[in-house]
Design an enzyme around this catalytic site. Sequence first.
Site, PDB file in Angstrom:
ATOM      1  CE1 TYR A 154      27.094  40.758 -65.371  1.00 36.43           C
ATOM      2  CE2 TYR A 154      28.492  38.945 -66.092  1.00 36.43           C
ATOM      3  CZ  TYR A 154      28.339  40.150 -65.425  1.00 36.43           C
ATOM      4  OH  TYR A 154      29.425  40.746 -64.831  1.00 36.43           O
ATOM      5  CE  LYS A 158      28.961  43.241 -67.282  1.00 33.93           C
ATOM      6  NZ  LYS A 158      29.327  44.620 -66.912  1.00 33.93           N
TER       7      LYS A 158
HETATM    8  P1  NAP Z   1      28.449  44.992 -57.085  1.00 35.07           P
HETATM    9  O1  NAP Z   1      29.343  44.782 -55.926  1.00 35.07           O
HETATM   10  O2  NAP Z   1      27.145  44.288 -57.149  1.00 35.07           O
HETATM   11  O3  NAP Z   1      28.231  46.570 -57.268  1.00 35.07           O
HETATM   12  C1  NAP Z   1      27.456  47.030 -58.342  1.00 35.07           C
HETATM   13  C2  NAP Z   1      27.475  48.527 -58.369  1.00 35.07           C
HETATM   14  O4  NAP Z   1      26.693  48.961 -59.493  1.00 35.07           O
HETATM   15  C3  NAP Z   1      26.860  49.153 -57.142  1.00 35.07           C
HETATM   16  O5  NAP Z   1      27.585  50.318 -56.810  1.00 35.07           O
HETATM   17  C4  NAP Z   1      25.448  49.519 -57.613  1.00 35.07           C
HETATM   18  O6  NAP Z   1      24.925  50.658 -56.946  1.00 35.07           O
HETATM   19  C5  NAP Z   1      25.711  49.898 -59.048  1.00 35.07           C
HETATM   20  N1  NAP Z   1      24.522  49.828 -59.889  1.00 35.07           N
HETATM   21  C6  NAP Z   1      23.791  48.743 -60.218  1.00 35.07           C
HETATM   22  N2  NAP Z   1      22.776  49.091 -61.025  1.00 35.07           N
HETATM   23  C7  NAP Z   1      22.865  50.435 -61.218  1.00 35.07           C
HETATM   24  C8  NAP Z   1      22.109  51.380 -61.952  1.00 35.07           C
HETATM   25  N3  NAP Z   1      21.045  50.999 -62.664  1.00 35.07           N
HETATM   26  N4  NAP Z   1      22.502  52.674 -61.929  1.00 35.07           N
HETATM   27  C9  NAP Z   1      23.577  53.072 -61.218  1.00 35.07           C
HETATM   28  N5  NAP Z   1      24.332  52.220 -60.492  1.00 35.07           N
HETATM   29  C10 NAP Z   1      23.972  50.915 -60.490  1.00 35.07           C
HETATM   30  O7  NAP Z   1      29.189  44.587 -58.453  1.00 35.07           O
HETATM   31  P2  NAP Z   1      30.739  44.391 -58.777  1.00 35.07           P
HETATM   32  O8  NAP Z   1      31.054  42.964 -58.581  1.00 35.07           O
HETATM   33  O9  NAP Z   1      31.556  45.425 -58.138  1.00 35.07           O
HETATM   34  O10 NAP Z   1      30.697  44.608 -60.363  1.00 35.07           O
HETATM   35  C11 NAP Z   1      31.037  45.849 -60.967  1.00 35.07           C
HETATM   36  C12 NAP Z   1      31.091  45.650 -62.473  1.00 35.07           C
HETATM   37  O11 NAP Z   1      32.032  44.629 -62.778  1.00 35.07           O
HETATM   38  C13 NAP Z   1      29.766  45.189 -63.078  1.00 35.07           C
HETATM   39  O12 NAP Z   1      29.587  45.758 -64.345  1.00 35.07           O
HETATM   40  C14 NAP Z   1      29.954  43.694 -63.194  1.00 35.07           C
HETATM   41  O13 NAP Z   1      29.126  43.145 -64.182  1.00 35.07           O
HETATM   42  C15 NAP Z   1      31.419  43.631 -63.557  1.00 35.07           C
HETATM   43  N6  NAP Z   1      32.054  42.350 -63.275  1.00 35.07           N
HETATM   44  C16 NAP Z   1      32.136  41.862 -62.015  1.00 35.07           C
HETATM   45  C17 NAP Z   1      32.748  40.644 -61.790  1.00 35.07           C
HETATM   46  C18 NAP Z   1      32.891  40.045 -60.421  1.00 35.07           C
HETATM   47  O14 NAP Z   1      33.373  38.907 -60.326  1.00 35.07           O
HETATM   48  N7  NAP Z   1      32.538  40.717 -59.358  1.00 35.07           N
HETATM   49  C19 NAP Z   1      33.257  39.924 -62.872  1.00 35.07           C
HETATM   50  C20 NAP Z   1      33.166  40.444 -64.137  1.00 35.07           C
HETATM   51  C21 NAP Z   1      32.566  41.671 -64.337  1.00 35.07           C
HETATM   52  P3  NAP Z   1      23.826  50.548 -55.760  1.00 35.07           P
HETATM   53  O15 NAP Z   1      24.327  49.548 -54.789  1.00 35.07           O
HETATM   54  O16 NAP Z   1      23.772  51.908 -55.239  1.00 35.07           O
HETATM   55  O17 NAP Z   1      22.566  50.112 -56.408  1.00 35.07           O
END
Ligand code: NAP
Length: 246
Positions: A154, A158
Amino acid sequence: MLNNKVALVTGASRGIGRAIATRLAKEGAMVVINYNGSMDKANEAKAEIESFGGKACIMQWNIADFDACKENIEKIVAEYGSLDILVNNAGVTRDGLLLKMTEADYDAVLDTNLKGTFNCIKFASRQMLKQKAGRIVNISSVSGILGNAGQTNYSASKAGVIGLTKAAARELASRGITVNAIAPGFIETDMTNVLSENVKAGAVAQIPLGAFGKTEDIAAAAAFLVSDEAKYITGQVLCVDGGMAM
Ligand code: NAP
């Protein structure tokens, strides 16, 4: 305001992507909600946007699939006539210590988080180059800046997103396209809900502002970076992390 703008937000069925899609729709954009597996959640996201009179449509595809990105982004342009904003948000984790991490877990994370971001930028920028305008925002992570034990895949993906952001920003700047990254810290979503209470407490202890962030905090930063007010900002990484990575 984003009236008459067409925005693609990847991974907008849940979490941060959904909050960004909702916020851009509130600002007046027509939002394409991309998702991979969660059809019900994508439908909910669309219904929420329509409930306040916003415009949205849903498109399912896996962003790690190069041909699917080409086909679907071309469809968006054919259907809506432009593509003005791309938010590369979709991302996954497959955590594990280095010695135990499988090749499949490494590849799955790199394929979605890094290659998926490249795929979407490649095909969206074709249209933005024709328009001589565009806004691209890539969701990175503090994990790509600081590194995080148990997340070699990861963190690598990133950190890669940050390099990709800067290289694309340099390539596309002369045509009026900005490319920036947001590096969220710990944000309350499904991705962080799976963490144990112990891990969550350890994380909070590293956050100067003393709490996890909300999806709306990331949406606010994305809304700024795609606005006219951010027209002189490109190639930057905006940490929205409660001060974690300073
Ligand atoms: P999440 O709640 O797990 O949601 C992930 C989203 O990405 C879902 O809508 C999922 O769609 C979609 N997705 C995953 N794989 C995919 C693919 N191959 N093609 C199309 N869509 C895909 O994640 P989140 O926490 O909101 O994170 C969103 C972004 O922020 C990510 O890039 C994550 O790495 C980044 N981020 C998050 C955090 C945190 O603390 N939450 C921190 C730093 C960075 P489906 O459900 O339909 O599969």
